[in-house]
Design a protein around this motif. Structure first.
Motif, PDB file in Angstrom:
ATOM      1  N   GLU A  80       0.826  -1.223   0.000  1.00 49.54           N
ATOM      2  CA  GLU A  80       0.000   0.000   0.000  1.00 49.54           C
ATOM      3  C   GLU A  80       0.860   1.273   0.000  1.00 49.54           C
ATOM      4  O   GLU A  80       0.320   2.371  -0.122  1.00 49.54           O
ATOM      5  CB  GLU A  80      -0.954  -0.005   1.210  1.00 49.54           C
ATOM      6  N   VAL A  81       2.167   1.117   0.156  1.00 52.79           N
ATOM      7  CA  VAL A  81       3.059   2.273   0.025  1.00 52.79           C
ATOM      8  C   VAL A  81       3.266   2.495  -1.474  1.00 52.79           C
ATOM      9  O   VAL A  81       3.675   1.587  -2.193  1.00 52.79           O
ATOM     10  CB  VAL A  81       4.399   2.055   0.748  1.00 52.79           C
ATOM     11  N   VAL A  82       2.931   3.706  -1.933  1.00 52.28           N
ATOM     12  CA  VAL A  82       3.000   3.963  -3.372  1.00 52.28           C
ATOM     13  C   VAL A  82       4.419   4.352  -3.770  1.00 52.28           C
ATOM     14  O   VAL A  82       5.001   3.780  -4.694  1.00 52.28           O
ATOM     15  CB  VAL A  82       2.026   5.089  -3.787  1.00 52.28           C
ATOM     16  N   VAL A  83       4.944   5.354  -3.107  1.00 53.74           N
ATOM     17  CA  VAL A  83       6.294   5.847  -3.388  1.00 53.74           C
ATOM     18  C   VAL A  83       6.937   6.360  -2.109  1.00 53.74           C
ATOM     19  O   VAL A  83       6.262   6.594  -1.099  1.00 53.74           O
ATOM     20  CB  VAL A  83       6.318   6.997  -4.441  1.00 53.74           C
ATOM     21  N   GLY A 121      -6.340   3.347 -10.230  1.00 55.61           N
ATOM     22  CA  GLY A 121      -6.161   4.770  -9.918  1.00 55.61           C
ATOM     23  C   GLY A 121      -4.783   5.235 -10.356  1.00 55.61           C
ATOM     24  O   GLY A 121      -3.810   4.499 -10.202  1.00 55.61           O
ATOM     25  N   ILE A 122      -4.705   6.439 -10.932  1.00 50.58           N
ATOM     26  CA  ILE A 122      -3.398   7.018 -11.289  1.00 50.58           C
ATOM     27  C   ILE A 122      -3.140   8.174 -10.332  1.00 50.58           C
ATOM     28  O   ILE A 122      -3.981   9.060 -10.204  1.00 50.58           O
ATOM     29  CB  ILE A 122      -3.389   7.636 -12.705  1.00 50.58           C
ATOM     30  N   LEU A 123      -1.965   8.202  -9.726  1.00 45.57           N
ATOM     31  CA  LEU A 123      -1.637   9.350  -8.872  1.00 45.57           C
ATOM     32  C   LEU A 123      -1.424  10.574  -9.734  1.00 45.57           C
ATOM     33  O   LEU A 123      -0.627  10.548 -10.665  1.00 45.57           O
ATOM     34  CB  LEU A 123      -0.343   9.074  -8.103  1.00 45.57           C
ATOM     35  N   ARG A 124      -2.116  11.646  -9.424  1.00 41.31           N
ATOM     36  CA  ARG A 124      -1.992  12.856 -10.214  1.00 41.31           C
ATOM     37  C   ARG A 124      -1.084  13.905  -9.572  1.00 41.31           C
ATOM     38  O   ARG A 124      -0.570  14.780 -10.245  1.00 41.31           O
ATOM     39  CB  ARG A 124      -3.375  13.463 -10.483  1.00 41.31           C
ATOM     40  N   GLY A 125      -0.894  13.796  -8.254  1.00 38.33           N
ATOM     41  CA  GLY A 125      -0.070  14.792  -7.564  1.00 38.33           C
ATOM     42  C   GLY A 125       1.426  14.541  -7.693  1.00 38.33           C
ATOM     43  O   GLY A 125       2.235  15.344  -7.221  1.00 38.33           O
ATOM     44  N   TYR A 126       1.807  13.431  -8.301  1.00 37.97           N
ATOM     45  CA  TYR A 126       3.227  13.097  -8.471  1.00 37.97           C
ATOM     46  C   TYR A 126       3.461  12.876  -9.957  1.00 37.97           C
ATOM     47  O   TYR A 126       2.643  12.249 -10.623  1.00 37.97           O
ATOM     48  CB  TYR A 126       3.584  11.837  -7.684  1.00 37.97           C
ATOM     49  N   THR A 127       4.576  13.387 -10.466  1.00 33.09           N
ATOM     50  CA  THR A 127       4.785  13.357 -11.915  1.00 33.09           C
ATOM     51  C   THR A 127       6.190  12.853 -12.253  1.00 33.09           C
ATOM     52  O   THR A 127       7.067  12.790 -11.388  1.00 33.09           O
ATOM     53  CB  THR A 127       4.666  14.775 -12.522  1.00 33.09           C
ATOM     54  N   PRO A 160       3.534  14.840 -16.395  1.00 32.84           N
ATOM     55  CA  PRO A 160       2.378  14.282 -15.670  1.00 32.84           C
ATOM     56  C   PRO A 160       1.960  12.925 -16.243  1.00 32.84           C
ATOM     57  O   PRO A 160       2.256  12.610 -17.402  1.00 32.84           O
ATOM     58  CB  PRO A 160       1.270  15.322 -15.899  1.00 32.84           C
ATOM     59  N   ASN A 161       1.275  12.139 -15.415  1.00 25.59           N
ATOM     60  CA  ASN A 161       0.812  10.821 -15.847  1.00 25.59           C
ATOM     61  C   ASN A 161      -0.598  10.842 -16.408  1.00 25.59           C
ATOM     62  O   ASN A 161      -1.208   9.789 -16.605  1.00 25.59           O
ATOM     63  CB  ASN A 161       0.941   9.834 -14.693  1.00 25.59           C
ATOM     64  N   ALA A 162      -1.099  12.031 -16.667  1.00 22.32           N
ATOM     65  CA  ALA A 162      -2.391  12.200 -17.333  1.00 22.32           C
ATOM     66  C   ALA A 162      -2.358  13.571 -17.982  1.00 22.32           C
ATOM     67  O   ALA A 162      -1.736  14.494 -17.459  1.00 22.32           O
ATOM     68  CB  ALA A 162      -3.530  12.120 -16.328  1.00 22.32           C
ATOM     69  N   GLU A 206      -7.383   7.039  -6.124  1.00 24.17           N
ATOM     70  CA  GLU A 206      -6.233   7.889  -6.440  1.00 24.17           C
ATOM     71  C   GLU A 206      -5.738   8.668  -5.234  1.00 24.17           C
ATOM     72  O   GLU A 206      -4.720   9.335  -5.305  1.00 24.17           O
ATOM     73  CB  GLU A 206      -6.633   8.905  -7.514  1.00 24.17           C
ATOM     74  N   ASP A 207      -6.499   8.627  -4.138  1.00 21.45           N
ATOM     75  CA  ASP A 207      -6.134   9.454  -2.986  1.00 21.45           C
ATOM     76  C   ASP A 207      -5.007   8.816  -2.196  1.00 21.45           C
ATOM     77  O   ASP A 207      -5.023   7.609  -1.934  1.00 21.45           O
ATOM     78  CB  ASP A 207      -7.333   9.638  -2.058  1.00 21.45           C
TER      79      ASP A 207
END
Ligand code: MF3
Ligand code: CO
Length: 278
Positions: free
Chosen positions: A83-86, A172-178, A193-195, A221-222
């Protein structure tokens, strides 16, 4: 709006970045091979340190952030389990069979930076986790495939986003990290960005180097940042994957600096010209 210049590299400078990219790839391979049940994330970080030392390279992750008031990053790799994304900090967490672990690692050689990430499977993992990692890897390559002199950064972002969306699953795609530019520093303009929308954003020219790095979850995505100032976890505790490569834009194609084969194999499958110099 003031726009910072995007650093354009000569072929000779890109050759130096290739050296950093190969050290980055070697470290990821060594850490990935060691990612077995019972191993701690601190032990994997130690292997990353050894690979840097063997090659006379330095870390661009260690102490990162100190210059602008963040807690200095304490490892040479970010090691993010389930569950740790980055930005998972290496420590006493013990890997277990069935985990997925994203390792993000970088190297500096003669002032030039490499940066890449892979998601590894620990023992046998469930089908959903395996498919998530594969979709994230695929999205990275589908973004990379849109990079060429004359294209725009939005084309790359759109490539990543539409790839993730193509599976008909609610990833979900993380939008706050690019992703980002890279060269004499790990993080440079432009953001990648990933979107995003095609035909928008900065123009790509030969000599630019870009990191494409989708972060994708099995749920929403949150995300939440933990009190350590670094660790990013999914709010719904769903699992996440992270893949990244450093890519050089050559006049007639691409050179994927953090792949051992320079991207030759995968680019051929995607119909993208390979233009590596080694
Ligand atoms: N290398 C990461 C990226 O992909 C960022 C690492 S942050 C650090 O952009 F603090 F760990 F260095
Ligand atoms: Co990066």
């Amino acid at each position: 709006m003031l726009r910072e210049r995007i650093e354009v590299k000569s072929p000779g400078q890109i050759r130096l970045m290739r050296r950093a990219g190969l050290v980055t790839a070697a470290g990821l391979e060594a850490m990935g091979a060691a990612a077995e049940p019972g191993v701690t994330t601190a032990e994997l970080d130690r292997i990353g340190r050894e690979v840097l030392a063997e090659h006379g390279a330095t870390s661009n992750f260690l102490d990162y952030g100190a210059d602008w008031g963040y807690p200095p990053y304490p490892g040479v790799a970010c090691i993010s389990v389930n569950e740790v994304v980055v930005h998972g900090i290496p420590g006493e967490r013990v890997l277990a069979a069935g985990d997925i672990v994203s390792i993000d690692f970088g190297a500096v050689v003669e002032g030039w930076h490499g940066d890449a990430a892979r998601t590894f499977e620990v023992g046998e993992v469930d089908e959903a986790s395996r498919a998530l990692s594969e979709a994230t890897r695929r999205a990275m390559w589908d973004g990379i495939a849109r990079i060429r002199a004359g294209a725009r950064v939005g084309d790359v972002s759109h490539g990543v986003e539409s790839s993730v969306g193509s599976h008909g699953l609610s990833y979900g795609i993380l939008r706050g990290y690019t992703g980002h530019g890279i060269g004499t520093a790990m993080h440079q303009p432009p953001d990648v960005p990933n979107a995003g929308r095609p035909h928008r954003g900065p123009r790509i020219v030969a000599g630019m180097c870009l990191c494409v790095e989708p972060m994708v979850t099995l749920g929403g995505e949150d995300v939440v940042e933990l009190d350590d100032g670094w660790t990013v976890v999914t709010r719904d505790s769903s699992r996440a994957a992270h893949w990244e490569n450093t890519v050089a834009v050559m006049p007639d194609g691409l050179w994927v600096l953090t792949e051992p084969d320079g991207g030759r194999g995968r680019l051929a499958e995607l119909g993208v010209p390979f233009a590596g110099l080694d």
